[in-house]
Design a protein around this motif. Structure first.
Motif, PDB file in Angstrom:
ATOM      1  N   ILE A 195       0.856  -1.180   0.000  1.00 54.41           N
ATOM      2  CA  ILE A 195       0.000   0.000   0.000  1.00 54.41           C
ATOM      3  C   ILE A 195       0.891   1.229   0.000  1.00 54.41           C
ATOM      4  N   HIS A 196       0.705   2.093  -1.002  1.00 52.94           N
ATOM      5  CA  HIS A 196       1.448   3.353  -1.051  1.00 52.94           C
ATOM      6  C   HIS A 196       0.481   4.479  -0.730  1.00 52.94           C
ATOM      7  N   HIS A 197       0.860   5.323   0.220  1.00 50.71           N
ATOM      8  CA  HIS A 197      -0.030   6.380   0.684  1.00 50.71           C
ATOM      9  C   HIS A 197       0.012   7.588  -0.252  1.00 50.71           C
ATOM     10  N   LYS A 218      -6.266  18.776  -4.518  1.00 47.46           N
ATOM     11  CA  LYS A 218      -7.650  18.820  -4.056  1.00 47.46           C
ATOM     12  C   LYS A 218      -8.193  17.432  -3.751  1.00 47.46           C
ATOM     13  N   THR A 219      -7.406  16.406  -4.010  1.00 44.91           N
ATOM     14  CA  THR A 219      -7.734  15.045  -3.583  1.00 44.91           C
ATOM     15  C   THR A 219      -6.444  14.372  -3.131  1.00 44.91           C
ATOM     16  N   VAL A 220      -6.571  13.515  -2.132  1.00 46.57           N
ATOM     17  CA  VAL A 220      -5.465  12.642  -1.766  1.00 46.57           C
ATOM     18  C   VAL A 220      -5.955  11.217  -1.913  1.00 46.57           C
ATOM     19  N   GLY A 221      -5.031  10.311  -2.096  1.00 46.33           N
ATOM     20  CA  GLY A 221      -5.456   8.936  -2.331  1.00 46.33           C
ATOM     21  C   GLY A 221      -4.426   7.940  -1.877  1.00 46.33           C
ATOM     22  N   ALA A 222      -4.751   6.674  -2.122  1.00 47.02           N
ATOM     23  CA  ALA A 222      -3.858   5.572  -1.797  1.00 47.02           C
ATOM     24  C   ALA A 222      -3.911   4.564  -2.929  1.00 47.02           C
ATOM     25  N   THR A 223      -2.814   3.863  -3.116  1.00 46.67           N
ATOM     26  CA  THR A 223      -2.690   2.910  -4.221  1.00 46.67           C
ATOM     27  C   THR A 223      -2.145   1.588  -3.707  1.00 46.67           C
ATOM     28  N   ALA A 224      -2.869   0.522  -3.954  1.00 45.52           N
ATOM     29  CA  ALA A 224      -2.383  -0.826  -3.655  1.00 45.52           C
ATOM     30  C   ALA A 224      -1.862  -1.436  -4.947  1.00 45.52           C
ATOM     31  N   HIS A 225      -0.655  -1.959  -4.904  1.00 46.58           N
ATOM     32  CA  HIS A 225      -0.024  -2.455  -6.133  1.00 46.58           C
ATOM     33  C   HIS A 225       0.880  -3.637  -5.817  1.00 46.58           C
ATOM     34  N   LEU A 231      10.866   1.006  -7.447  1.00 48.88           N
ATOM     35  CA  LEU A 231      10.173   1.578  -6.302  1.00 48.88           C
ATOM     36  C   LEU A 231       8.865   2.236  -6.716  1.00 48.88           C
ATOM     37  N   ASP A 232       7.760   1.761  -6.124  1.00 53.24           N
ATOM     38  CA  ASP A 232       6.421   2.328  -6.355  1.00 53.24           C
ATOM     39  C   ASP A 232       6.020   2.321  -7.825  1.00 53.24           C
ATOM     40  N   GLU A 233       6.497   1.350  -8.580  1.00 55.70           N
ATOM     41  CA  GLU A 233       6.182   1.265 -10.004  1.00 55.70           C
ATOM     42  C   GLU A 233       5.417  -0.011 -10.353  1.00 55.70           C
ATOM     43  N   GLY A 234       5.099  -0.853  -9.369  1.00 54.53           N
ATOM     44  CA  GLY A 234       4.467  -2.128  -9.666  1.00 54.53           C
ATOM     45  C   GLY A 234       3.052  -1.992 -10.181  1.00 54.53           C
ATOM     46  N   PRO A 235       2.530  -3.029 -10.822  1.00 60.00           N
ATOM     47  CA  PRO A 235       1.182  -2.998 -11.402  1.00 60.00           C
ATOM     48  C   PRO A 235       0.120  -2.648 -10.347  1.00 60.00           C
ATOM     49  N   ILE A 236      -0.728  -1.687 -10.682  1.00 60.83           N
ATOM     50  CA  ILE A 236      -1.731  -1.173  -9.754  1.00 60.83           C
ATOM     51  C   ILE A 236      -2.951  -2.092  -9.727  1.00 60.83           C
ATOM     52  N   ILE A 237      -3.421  -2.393  -8.500  1.00 60.52           N
ATOM     53  CA  ILE A 237      -4.595  -3.251  -8.312  1.00 60.52           C
ATOM     54  C   ILE A 237      -5.816  -2.439  -7.919  1.00 60.52           C
ATOM     55  N   ALA A 238      -5.655  -1.542  -6.930  1.00 60.45           N
ATOM     56  CA  ALA A 238      -6.804  -0.784  -6.412  1.00 60.45           C
ATOM     57  C   ALA A 238      -6.349   0.596  -5.967  1.00 60.45           C
ATOM     58  N   GLN A 239      -7.259   1.573  -6.105  1.00 62.30           N
ATOM     59  CA  GLN A 239      -6.981   2.936  -5.660  1.00 62.30           C
ATOM     60  C   GLN A 239      -8.219   3.530  -4.992  1.00 62.30           C
ATOM     61  N   GLN A 240      -7.986   4.437  -4.036  1.00 62.28           N
ATOM     62  CA  GLN A 240      -9.054   5.163  -3.362  1.00 62.28           C
ATOM     63  C   GLN A 240      -8.648   6.624  -3.263  1.00 62.28           C
ATOM     64  N   VAL A 241      -9.634   7.536  -3.360  1.00 63.84           N
ATOM     65  CA  VAL A 241      -9.342   8.961  -3.227  1.00 63.84           C
ATOM     66  C   VAL A 241     -10.317   9.595  -2.245  1.00 63.84           C
ATOM     67  N   ILE A 242      -9.863  10.681  -1.607  1.00 64.85           N
ATOM     68  CA  ILE A 242     -10.683  11.469  -0.689  1.00 64.85           C
ATOM     69  C   ILE A 242     -10.473  12.938  -1.024  1.00 64.85           C
ATOM     70  N   GLU A 243     -11.566  13.716  -1.096  1.00 63.47           N
ATOM     71  CA  GLU A 243     -11.461  15.138  -1.406  1.00 63.47           C
ATOM     72  C   GLU A 243     -10.928  15.913  -0.202  1.00 63.47           C
ATOM     73  N   ALA A 264      -8.197   0.752   0.083  1.00 63.59           N
ATOM     74  CA  ALA A 264      -7.492   0.310  -1.128  1.00 63.59           C
ATOM     75  C   ALA A 264      -6.780  -1.010  -0.890  1.00 63.59           C
ATOM     76  N   LEU A 265      -6.134  -1.143   0.268  1.00 62.27           N
ATOM     77  CA  LEU A 265      -5.377  -2.367   0.536  1.00 62.27           C
ATOM     78  C   LEU A 265      -6.298  -3.562   0.743  1.00 62.27           C
ATOM     79  N   SER A 266      -7.378  -3.394   1.504  1.00 64.07           N
ATOM     80  CA  SER A 266      -8.285  -4.524   1.726  1.00 64.07           C
ATOM     81  C   SER A 266      -8.951  -4.957   0.431  1.00 64.07           C
ATOM     82  N   ASN A 267      -9.294  -4.001  -0.441  1.00 61.43           N
ATOM     83  CA  ASN A 267      -9.859  -4.367  -1.745  1.00 61.43           C
ATOM     84  C   ASN A 267      -8.866  -5.179  -2.559  1.00 61.43           C
ATOM     85  N   ALA A 268      -7.619  -4.725  -2.583  1.00 58.79           N
ATOM     86  CA  ALA A 268      -6.598  -5.420  -3.376  1.00 58.79           C
ATOM     87  C   ALA A 268      -6.379  -6.836  -2.870  1.00 58.79           C
TER      88      ALA A 268
END
Length: 288
Positions: A195-197, A218-225, A231-243, A264-268
């Motif tokens: 999970i990358h914040h 104007k949005t922050v998010g997280a990426t599970a990959h 580093l932080d370049e692996g295939p993306i599985i799930a993402q979430q954003v918050i305004e 994002a992590l639990s979904n992935a």
């Protein structure tokens, strides 16, 4: 008596694939419960996930699953398929890794405990002692493996020993703040989720929320990959954003981002363990 299975496959796109799979199942009296498919015309590739019910087998019978795999082999060979077939709901053996931030760890432990995730968390590894009490309260072994520049090869060797010893199928980096070596990332390709914040590909590396604040996002998010050697370049599985808005400080962004990270992590993890994620180079196809 029936047993439910999940068949996940991918191969070069072409005519007759769906007919061959559905015909194989129909010939054996199987009932398709759910089917998802995607034909990538640009890439010339086909993806499918079939959740089906087979008659006459003892629930969870390994012999029955092996028999289906053996019988499906000629179909898969004809189309050059990469495929897996597992009993539906079979729990994936998962090892969690964490450093000092415990929100993703706590979330996964809770979701596993209430049966929301099809996982068996067999152990937790950390480079700190902070979360031993929480993990052992859940009845899960906790392994403290300190990591420094000098002992990193030794620490990763200990990790691999645990992976083998526990029969781990998936490693989840639940805010584990150490970079895995290229050798380890390559060895476990497709078997490590991070999970990358941040909403990748923006704001890689350290303190992404502070980077985001500097840019006035104007949005922050997280990426599970999936983890790879970059580093932080692996295939993306799930993402979430918050305004968010200009009133949020960097510390506020860190706080509101925790929910995005957990989701994002639990979904992935769930999609991986349910056989919904298929790797295609540096991309994924998620059949939901």
């Amino acid at each position: 008596m029936t047993t439910e299975y999940v068949l996940t496959l991918d191969c070069a796109e072409g005519p007759g694939i769906v007919y061959a799979v559905s015909g194989f199942l129909a010939e054996r009296g199987c009932d398709i419960i759910d089917i998802k498919q995607f034909g990538d015309r640009r890439g010339g590739h086909f993806y499918m996930r079939v959740h089906f019910e087979a008659p006459g087998d003892e629930q969870g019978s390994a012999d029955a699953a092996d028999r289906l795999r053996e019988e499906f082999a000629p179909v898969s060979s004809k189309f050059g398929m990469e495929w897996t077939l597992r009993p539906a709901g079979e729990k994936t053996r998962v090892l969690l890794m964490v450093s000092k931030f415990g929100h993703c760890l706590n979330d996964l432990l809770f979701r596993a405990r209430i049966g929301e995730l099809p996982v068996e968390i067999v152990a937790v590894v950390s480079n700190h002692e902070d979360h031993r009490g929480l993990v052992e309260w859940h009845g899960i072994p906790y392994h403290h493996i300190p990591v420094t520049k000098e002992n990193k090869p030794e620490a990763e060797a200990k990790l691999l020993t645990l992976v083998d010893g526990y029969g781990v199928e998936l490693v989840v980096l639940a805010r584990y703040m150490q970079v895995l070596s290229d050798q380890l990332a390559t060895k476990m390709s497709g078997r490590v989720i991070n999970i990358h914040h941040s909403f990748l590909p923006s704001f890689k590396g350290a303190k992404p929320y502070h980077q985001a604040w500097e840019r006035g996002v104007k949005t922050v998010g997280a990426t599970a990959h999936y983890v790879n050697a970059e580093l932080d370049e692996g295939p993306i599985i799930a993402q979430q954003v918050i305004e968010v808005d200009h009133t949020h400080s960097p510390e506020d962004l860190v706080a509101v981002g925790r929910d995005a990270e957990c989701k994002a992590l639990s979904n992935a993890v769930r999609w991986h363990c349910e056989g919904r994620v298929i790797l295609n180079g540096n991309r994924t196809v998620v059949l939901r």
